[in-house]
Structures are given as C-alpha cells and as structure tokens.
Design an enzyme around this catalytic site. Sequence first.
Site, PDB file in Angstrom:
ATOM      1  N   ASP A  89       0.854  -1.182   0.000  1.00 42.35           N
ATOM      2  CA  ASP A  89       0.000   0.000   0.000  1.00 42.35           C
ATOM      3  C   ASP A  89       0.894   1.237   0.000  1.00 42.35           C
ATOM      4  O   ASP A  89       2.098   1.161   0.235  1.00 42.35           O
ATOM      5  CB  ASP A  89      -0.975  -0.010   1.173  1.00 42.35           C
ATOM      6  N   ASP A 262      -7.695  -7.758   1.196  1.00 43.04           N
ATOM      7  CA  ASP A 262      -6.723  -7.865   2.283  1.00 43.04           C
ATOM      8  C   ASP A 262      -7.413  -7.418   3.563  1.00 43.04           C
ATOM      9  O   ASP A 262      -8.344  -6.620   3.526  1.00 43.04           O
ATOM     10  CB  ASP A 262      -5.500  -6.983   2.027  1.00 43.04           C
TER      11      ASP A 262
END
Length: 371
Positions: A89, A262
């Site tokens: 990320d 996720d």
Amino acid sequence: MKFELIANDGAARRGRLSFPRGTVETPAFMPVGTYGTVKAMTPEELEGIGAEIILGNTFHLMLRPGTEVIQLHGDLHDFMHWEKPILTDSGGFQVFSLADLRKITEEGVKFRSPVDGSEILLTPERSMDVQRALGSDIVMIFDECTPYPATEDQARESMELSLRWAARSKVAHGDSPSALFGIVQGGMYPALRSRSLEGLVDVGFDGYAIGGLSVGEGMEERHHVLDHLMPEMPAERPRYLMGVGKPEDIVEAVRRGVDMFDCVIPTRNARNGFLYTREGVMRIRNSRFRTDTGPIDESCDCYTCRNYSRAYLKHLDKCNEILGARLNTIHNLHYYQTLMRELRGAIAEGRLEAWVAEFYGRRSQAVPSVP
C-alpha cells in the site's frame, strides 16, 4: 503483470494474475504483513496454507527499518524470505489514521513520525520511490483516504486531490516493471465514486482498487457503493477492495465482482481467541472449551485442526503462550484461503449462488439479496 479472466458466474469473476514471481488465482485474499512479516507466521507456513501473495506496508517499512536496511538484502522479498508476489500500500491510509498529527497540502502530507517524532513529508513521488525500493510486484498510488463521515463537499475535495496525486504517482512510477493500481475514492457518494473512477481510467492503471471503505460505514452503505461502482469498473482489469474483511464481507463482494482482498482481521482475531469455522466464529476463551477434545473445525484439515484440541488451544490462550497465537493464526489464515479456493471453484463451475446458500445455511443466516 498479466490479468486473465477465466470464468464468470453472474457478476462474480474467476481470474488469474501472472507475475515473474508467480501466479495468483482470483478471487484472492492477501494476508497482511505490516512490518515485513505476517504476524506469527513463517513464509513457509504461509505457503503451506495456500497464500500466493501478501501485503506489505509502505508507511511502516519506510519508518522502520527504512529502505536503506531492506536494500542491503536486495528488496523486501529477500529481506523477509518471501519469494512470491507482494502488494504494497502507498501509506495513504496510515497517514489518514494519524488524524490530528498530520497536515495535508497539495504537495503531500506532513506528519510527525510515530517512531522518533521527526517531521516527514510523504508525497506521491516519495511513496513511489519507497515502493520501488521495496521491489513491490503491485504498487498502490498515493491517495487521501476520505474520512467517514464526510459531507459531499469534503468528499469531493478529497477525491479530486487523490486524482491529482494519482496522475503524479503514474508519472513517478515511470517505466517500473511493477504493476500500478489506482484507488477509487469519493466517500459514500455514488456520483463522486463514478467521477473518481473515470479520472483514474483516463490516467490508465494496471488495476483498480476501491478505497475509503471499511472505515466505519455499515454494510448497507458499503454495498450501496459497490452496487453502483462495480458495473462501471473496467472488466479487463483486476478489482481490489481494500481492507475488507470478514468472511461474509468477502463473499458479498465476490458476488458483486471483486477480485482481491486484504485485511488484518484473521490474524488479529486469531491472537485474541476468535477462530473461524464453517458455522461462524468460535470464541476459544469460552469456558465450555476447557475439556473439549475436538478440533476447532471437524471439516478443517489445517495443521492446527489435525493435531490439537480446543481444550489445548484454550489452555495456551489462557497462559498467553506464543504457540497459541501461532496455531490460531495458522487455522484462521487456512480458513480464509480455503474460503477463496471454494469461491473460485464455485464460480468456475457456475454454482456460486448454490455455494452462497450453503455458506449462509451453515451459519443459520438468510442469504442477502444482490441487485
């Protein structure tokens, strides 16, 4: 990265992501490895439960140990001994979580390091540099996670800033061989979500994520956004719902066409004694398990269920033994990977809705409707 769409069942999709480091069958769940480790798991154990891709955290790894230490080993794969793909990320969500400790400008975000208190400026360009140093297989653009709740004007301003940062992320990413995903923002406002997606598609990305959900909204609000947005998303690109979630959240998103997920829930819950079974969530700290010699789930073939009883796991938890957290985590992540494998099989065989009915039936719950 190559994305291949193999089968559809309604809006649900069965696909495959191909990378130089390996393939990822979708729908896929990515265990979260915030600090370069999926908590309580070795890389070999992750492979053993069927994980094909994991998530790393740019923000935390940038602060500690820092890219200079990681690059001494090669990249993040070498540092943590994980040979399969990694998605990182961008740091946007972690900066969002700092709340009053950060200042957002057109350039980027200034914040005080939670590690040593130093002032740091994180920009789209800096985020791309860090993710390149980490050797990520999938890089996420730097965005602002729209707060919840937000007025329409606040959500619009945030979304438009994220679009400008998306364009800068694309330029900074340059000719990197890693895939680059855009992130759709816009809060709970369908028109803003559409505008965000349109702007991202104009820039052009290898995949598209849906951000700004699982931030406090209810399931109905989340489904309202997904029901509006999913039909508009490019069919030829993978779709990633960030930070979601619980098994039923994943099932409902898969029914709507999401490919990737996720969440820290399976690992965090494992460490707190919440274990997933086909019938729902088991609280191993419940006193009724003190003398229970059965496995967590009779139908589960994970290492934990093949070798240990509920009574033993309750004992380990009561004594705060590290082994308890490890065995619980092995089970929960195995459950999640089994869930994804069953979803893929049901989609490929055109029997997803029958599988969904069984999933909710075992939990004594009604099947939610999908538009």
